[in-house]
Scaffold this active site. Sequence first.
Site, PDB file in Angstrom:
ATOM      1  N   CYS A  22      29.297  73.331 -33.153  1.00  0.00           N
ATOM      2  CA  CYS A  22      29.397  71.932 -32.682  1.00  0.00           C
ATOM      3  C   CYS A  22      28.428  71.014 -33.427  1.00  0.00           C
ATOM      4  O   CYS A  22      28.829  70.203 -34.257  1.00  0.00           O
ATOM      5  CB  CYS A  22      29.130  71.840 -31.183  1.00  0.00           C
ATOM      6  N   ARG A  23      27.127  71.129 -33.129  1.00  0.00           N
ATOM      7  CA  ARG A  23      26.152  70.151 -33.632  1.00  0.00           C
ATOM      8  C   ARG A  23      25.777  70.348 -35.091  1.00  0.00           C
ATOM      9  O   ARG A  23      25.852  69.401 -35.892  1.00  0.00           O
ATOM     10  CB  ARG A  23      24.876  70.214 -32.773  1.00  0.00           C
ATOM     11  N   SER A  24      25.328  71.543 -35.458  1.00  0.00           N
ATOM     12  CA  SER A  24      24.777  71.689 -36.824  1.00  0.00           C
ATOM     13  C   SER A  24      25.834  71.589 -37.928  1.00  0.00           C
ATOM     14  O   SER A  24      25.531  71.026 -38.986  1.00  0.00           O
ATOM     15  CB  SER A  24      23.906  72.947 -36.960  1.00  0.00           C
TER      16      SER A  24
HETATM   17  P1  4NP Z   1      26.348  74.308 -30.769  1.00  0.00           P
HETATM   18  O1  4NP Z   1      27.151  74.400 -29.359  1.00  0.00           O
HETATM   19  O2  4NP Z   1      25.055  75.073 -30.541  1.00  0.00           O
HETATM   20  O3  4NP Z   1      26.134  72.857 -30.960  1.00  0.00           O
HETATM   21  O4  4NP Z   1      27.244  74.958 -31.800  1.00  0.00           O
HETATM   22  C1  4NP Z   1      27.434  75.600 -28.693  1.00  0.00           C
HETATM   23  C2  4NP Z   1      28.568  76.295 -29.017  1.00  0.00           C
HETATM   24  C3  4NP Z   1      28.869  77.465 -28.347  1.00  0.00           C
HETATM   25  C4  4NP Z   1      28.022  77.918 -27.351  1.00  0.00           C
HETATM   26  C5  4NP Z   1      26.888  77.204 -27.022  1.00  0.00           C
HETATM   27  C6  4NP Z   1      26.588  76.040 -27.716  1.00  0.00           C
HETATM   28  N1  4NP Z   1      28.338  79.105 -26.629  1.00  0.00           N
HETATM   29  O5  4NP Z   1      27.598  79.443 -25.694  1.00  0.00           O
HETATM   30  O6  4NP Z   1      29.315  79.772 -26.956  1.00  0.00           O
END
Ligand code: 4NP
Length: 170
Positions: A22-24
Site C-alpha cells: 500500500c504505502r511504500s
Molecule cells: P502497507 O499496508 O504496510 O502500507 O503495505 C498493509 C498491507 C497489508 C497488511 C498490513 C498493512 N497486512 O496485514 O496484510
Amino acid sequence: MANDTGSNKKVSVAFCCLGNICRSPMAEAVFIHVAKDMRAEHLIDEVDSFGTSGFHVGDRPDRRTVATCRANSVAINHSSRQVRPSDFEEFNYIFAMDKSNLEDLNYMKPRGSKAKVLLFGDFREDATLPKIIDDPYYGGPDGFKYIYLQIDHFSRVFMKHLLEGKIEAA
Ligand code: 4NP
C-alpha cells in the site's frame, strides 16, 4: 561529473512500510514522478521499496494504491519484498512510513551501516499534514487519497532540499 549539489554522488532512496503493497510502493512511484516533475532525476540513483514483514512477498501493489497512482498519472510497477540487511549498505536513505516501521528498521540496521533511517514525514513543511503515514489497508479509498497527499508533499520537500544541495549521498 559534479551535480548541482557540488558532489559527484547521487542519492539512493528506499521506502519501507509493513506489507510493501500500500504505502511504500506508492511512495516509490510518487517519488520517481516528483523527481521527474522537479527535474531532479540527475541527482537520484536507485529508488526501491520493501516491507518489514514478508506477508505479501511477490504481490503486486494493492489495487487502491494502483488506482490512486493512476488517477494522478503516476506510473507504478513493483513486486513486494521484505527488507534485507544489505539494504542498509545499498541505500543512503531509508524512509519509514510510521513509527513502528522506524523502530523495526532501527532494530534491524546492522551496526555502522551507511543508511540514514528516518521518518519520511520528517520532510514536511505543511504542518497541517500529519508526519505519520498511517496504514490505509483496512480503511476505504479516502485513506489512499490522503496518504497520496502526504507522500507527494514529503517527496517535494525532499527534492527541494536535494536541489538546494542540502542533502548529499553518505
Ligand atoms: P502497507 O499496508 O504496510 O502500507 O503495505 C498493509 C498491507 C497489508 C497488511 C498490513 C498493512 N497486512 O496485514 O496484510
